[in-house]
Design an enzyme around this catalytic site. Structure first.
Site, short mmCIF file in Angstrom:
data_model
loop_
_atom_site.label_atom_id
_atom_site.label_comp_id
_atom_site.label_asym_id
_atom_site.label_seq_id
_atom_site.Cartn_x
_atom_site.Cartn_y
_atom_site.Cartn_z
N LYS A 28 -6.16 4.17 8.71
CA LYS A 28 -5.07 5.00 8.21
C LYS A 28 -5.45 6.48 8.21
CE LYS A 28 -2.95 1.44 5.32
NZ LYS A 28 -2.61 1.01 3.94
N SER A 62 0.81 -1.22 0.00
CA SER A 62 0.00 0.00 0.00
C SER A 62 0.84 1.27 0.00
CB SER A 62 -0.94 0.01 1.21
OG SER A 62 -0.21 0.01 2.42
#
Length: 865
Positions: A739, A696
């Site tokens: 996140k 990611s």
């Protein structure tokens, strides 16, 4: 990007640099007005507030509280699993047992157990099973089957029978009539013995010999004098030889006749004993027959039991001393140690399985499935140094208790217990329950054990396990499919439709009722549905993890009771959720303290070359939270290699390394299709000392790499997360909510004034279910979230410059990110060419000097001649 260990960090800030000068001869870019159309920006728009959180609509919930909801106790969102369970239960064939596969906490056991109990209630209760003594072969106890509930009655009636029989037998043997008959039989034997001895003695005396008792119980003949006394030895020796010989012959003849009489007397004693035994048997039979007839009449339809009673009656008659407690009766060690020691163990009935006829078929869950707990076993007792066992010490296992019904087992627990899995398969294969000693199977003991009759076995077994356990068992045990043909696959989530939201509310009502909690109002139900969508990490799905919802409801009920509320509201749900987070935030708090104290270097303003704010999720034990992580990249002249520092020091996982290789492939395809790239780069997660995995961060790493090559600064008020493929397409990632929220919390600690931004893949928009504080910041325009589908959009957001699009000649605009990267690469390429030309010129000078030296030598030689 995921960290699986709590990382520490060290400070690192890369120096900013100036853009390289354009090199129009390089062929990498084009200047002029004709190229402006290639430099336009994609300009992604911020996500709207309604894209960040999908709230429930009050109109979709046609009730005020769970009091208005009918409890839903079916398979919520598990139609596929329910279909499999339905079919497996309906099929009577062998092998159609169930393996329920799904993540722990989905409520597999609860749902299946409730369903099976509903089915079992409509079925006939299975038979009772008892073990009784095999009087002919005690090592092989006999299994008797009775209708449900009759086994306990049999045991009770046999206990009463024994006590009644014992009283009757003892009374009969203590009666005057019995004593008279015994005395008569003894008198007959005594008279016969006396008459035989008297006749033999009289006959001997007539011949001059006298019958005397020589030893206790031993008779013999001796010479007799005229006075009728035994002749002394001296007197006998004084007799003439002829008389001595006659007396010796007479004594020998009488001794033979004495032996014949003794044999006759022994026969008479045996006949007398037989008469006594016959008398005892007749007396015992008369005493016990009325009681046995009552039992036979009551259980006249139980043929196997009636057959056992025949052997029972014969054994009681043959061993009446057991009732009379005569010294000849052997001591019953097992009965002595038993709680029911009033009845000899040989005459007891061991009911190993008993079912209530009103309860239907059994549904059993065994939480400790050892070999003995599953298959049953035979216990042993130690009494005064003697180890003994018999059929009364046979103990049933879970398979016995579930016989005729359903058995639920945790697959992992079964596999953990030695030989439990093998025993279960053996029972399923043979359709019979046979007790086997594990010690004998392993040859750990040589003691003799029992071998009871097998019991017919008919059980639907349900194994509960996660997918990893199922796949491993399927891989390493080819027989799994033979015994568990039906797979019930449980989903982790279900579609979030209006109908399913209502079903979820009914499910909550069922849980509230079952746990006796306060009712939920509409706002609490809506909050829980929204929380289920967040747990599912998808706005269009609802998590089916019943365990976590149950914990949250119990804690919300606690907070409601603390506030003396009569109903659970959304505020109580929030209090419970906040409490759960607070109990698990120790590690997160330590990370945030590092940021607040400046130990963790993290910039939220300004612009820096080769530095990008990435987003990570930290996973450690039961803690999971998001936070920012600085990605730094340096670039220099080289041969096209990109060094992943995390991988070089074995801190980077395989997926992270894959992401770096993919961005390297993208970069080389974009700029190195016609010629080799002459650069080298180093990529690192700063202040990271734990394991790093996941791809990611590959999108942020690409932006940092382009920034380092082109010396273009990156905006530090923007954080980015996302994966990419070799064609520049952005791919979705996991943990997007954590996140974003982690970055928001870190920015708060830095005292940001806004706006701060986060860049995520466009595919992750449907996964957004952000917390209230983040939504408030977005509403106040202090926090912005962008969604991108290609790397060019991310590049433009982070660097504030168009990414650039190549024209038909493959040339990028000079006022674009790609154009400046191409220019920098062109400089390195030109530097390589200059180095090569300088090397060639140096070689030419060396060759020229060498040729000149040769000419000088030749001229000198000619002069010498």
């Amino acid at each position: 990007m995921w960290w699986h260990m709590p990382p520490a960090r060290i400070p690192c800030r890369l120096p900013a640099g100036n853009d390289v000068k354009n090199n129009r001869r390089s062929g990498f870019f084009r200047s002029g007005k004709e190229t402006l159309r290639y430099a336009t920006m994609a300009n992604p728009k911020p996500l709207a507030l309604n894209q960040l959180y999908k709230a429930c609509k009050p109109a979709d919930f046609p009730f005020r509280s769970t009091k208005d909801c009918k409890p839903f106790n079916d398979f919520l969102g598990q139609e596929r699993a329910k279909e499999a369970v339905d079919m497996a239960v309906a099929l009577p064939h062998d092998g159609y047992n169930i393996f329920a596969v799904g993540t722990g906490g989905l409520g597999k056991r609860t749902m299946i157990n409730r369903f099976l109990k509903g089915v079992a209630e409509k079925r006939k209760a299975p038979s009772d099973w008892c073990y009784v003594n095999n009087f002919a072969e005690p090592r092989y106890p006999i299994a008797l089957e009775f209708p449900a509930g009759m086994g306990i009655d049999i045991k009770s009636d046999m206990a009463v029978l024994w006590r009644d029989m014992s009283f009757s037998v003892i009374s009969s043997f203590e009666s005057e009539q019995y004593f008279e008959r015994m005395e008569s039989l003894k008198g007959e034997l005594t008279k016969a013995q006396q008459d035989a001895i008297a006749n033999l003695s009289s006959e001997g005396e007539k011949k001059g010999v006298k019958l005397v008792l020589r030893t206790p119980g031993g008779y013999g003949f001796s010479p007799m004098n005229d006075a009728g006394e035994v002749m002394s030895v001296d007197a006998f020796n004084a007799l003439p030889k002829k008389e001595q010989e006659r007396l010796k012959a007479v004594m020998a003849d009488m001794e033979n006749r004495l032996r014949k009489v003794a044999r006759g007397l022994n026969l008479a004693e045996e006949q007398n004993r037989n008469k006594v035994r016959q008398l005892n048997d007749e007396l015992t039979s008369r005493a016990i027959t009325p009681h046995l007839e009552k039992i036979r009449s009551k259980y006249s339809k139980q043929d196997a039991f009636l057959k056992y009673l025949v052997a029972f009656e014969k054994d009681v008659i043959d061993n009446v001393d057991v009732i009379l407690n005569t010294p000849e009766a052997q001591q019953d060690v097992v009965a002595t140690a038993s709680t029911d020691n009033a009845i000899p163990s040989r005459y007891q009935v061991n009911v190993i399985v008993s079912n209530d006829p009103k309860d239907g078929a059994p549904v059993v869950f065994e939480d400790l499935p050892t070999h003995y707990n599953l298959m049953g076993h035979v216990e042993q007792v130690t009494y005064m140094g003697t180890v003994a066992t018999d059929f009364t010490l046979i103990r049933a296992g879970a398979l016995h208790r579930a016989n005729g019904g359903f058995l639920l087992l945790e697959a992992e627990q079964v596999l953990e217990q030695p030989y439990a899995w093998q025993g279960l398969k053996r029972a399923l294969r043979s359709n019979s329950l046979k007790l086997s000693s594990l010690e004998q199977m392993l040859t750990l003991t040589g003691t003799i054990s029992l071998e009871p009759d097998g019991i017919p076995f008919n059980v639907k077994v349900v194994l509960l396990g996660d997918r990893e356990t199922f796949y491993l068992l399927q891989q390493f045990d080819p027989e799994l499919g033979q015994f568990f043909k039906m797979r019930a696959d449980f989903e982790n989530s279900m579609p979030r439709t209006k109908e399913n939201e209502n079903k979820y509310a009914h499910f909550l009502a069922d849980f509230v009722q079952k746990e006796d909690l306060l009712p939920l109002d509409k706002t609490a139900m809506m909050r829980l549905v929204e929380g289920a969508a967040r747990d599912a990490e998808d706005q269009e799905k609802l998590s089916l993890h019943a365990s976590s919802v149950g914990d949250l409801l119990r804690e919300a009920n606690y907070w409601a009771q603390q506030g003396n509320a009569k109903i659970i509201k959304s505020s109580h749900i929030q209090l419970a959720r906040t409490g759960q987070e607070r109990r698990h935030e120790r590690l997160r708090k330590l990370y945030m303290e590092e940021i607040s104290k400046g130990t963790q270097l993290f910039a939220i303003e300004g612009e820096v070359v080769g530095q990008v704010n990435g987003l990570t999720v930290v996973q450690y034990a039961d803690a999971e939270f998001g936070m920012p992580s600085r990605i730094s990249v340096t670039a220099h002249y080289g041969h096209g290699e990109i060094t992943d520092i995390e991988r070089e020091i074995d801190l980077g996982g395989a997926i992270h390394s894959k992401g770096v290789l993919i961005l390297s492939s993208y970069l080389k395809t974009l700029f190195g299709a016609e010629r080799a790239l002459r650069f080298a780069a180093n990529i690192a997660f700063e202040q990271s000392y734990g394991g790093v995995d996941g791809d990611s961060a590959s999108l942020g790493e690409l932006c940092g790499l382009l920034s380092a090559i082109a010396r273009l600064p990156v905006r530090q008020n923007i954080a980015i997360t996302g994966s990419m493929n070799q064609f520049g397409e952005v791919q979705p990632i996991g943990g997007v909510n954590e996140k974003i929220e982690g970055y928001y919390s870190a920015c708060q600690l830095k005292g940001f004034e806004g706006p701060q931004s986060v860049v995520i893949p466009v595919q992750n928009v449907r996964h957004l279910m952000l917390r209230d504080e983040v939504l408030e910041a977005v509403k106040a325009k202090k926090f912005v979230i962008y969604a991108v589908s290609r790397v060019e959009e991310a590049i433009e957001l982070l660097m504030g410059m168009p990414a650039g699009k190549a024209d038909k000649h493959g040339v990028f605009p000079e006022d674009s990110v790609f154009g400046k990267v191409a220019a920098r690469l062109a400089v390195w390429h030109s530097a390589e060419k200059r180095d090569e030309k300088d090397d060639e010129d140096e070689e030419d000078e060396k060759l020229k000097a060498k040729l000149q030296a040769v000419d000088v030598v030749k001229q000198a030689r000619r002069r010498a001649r």
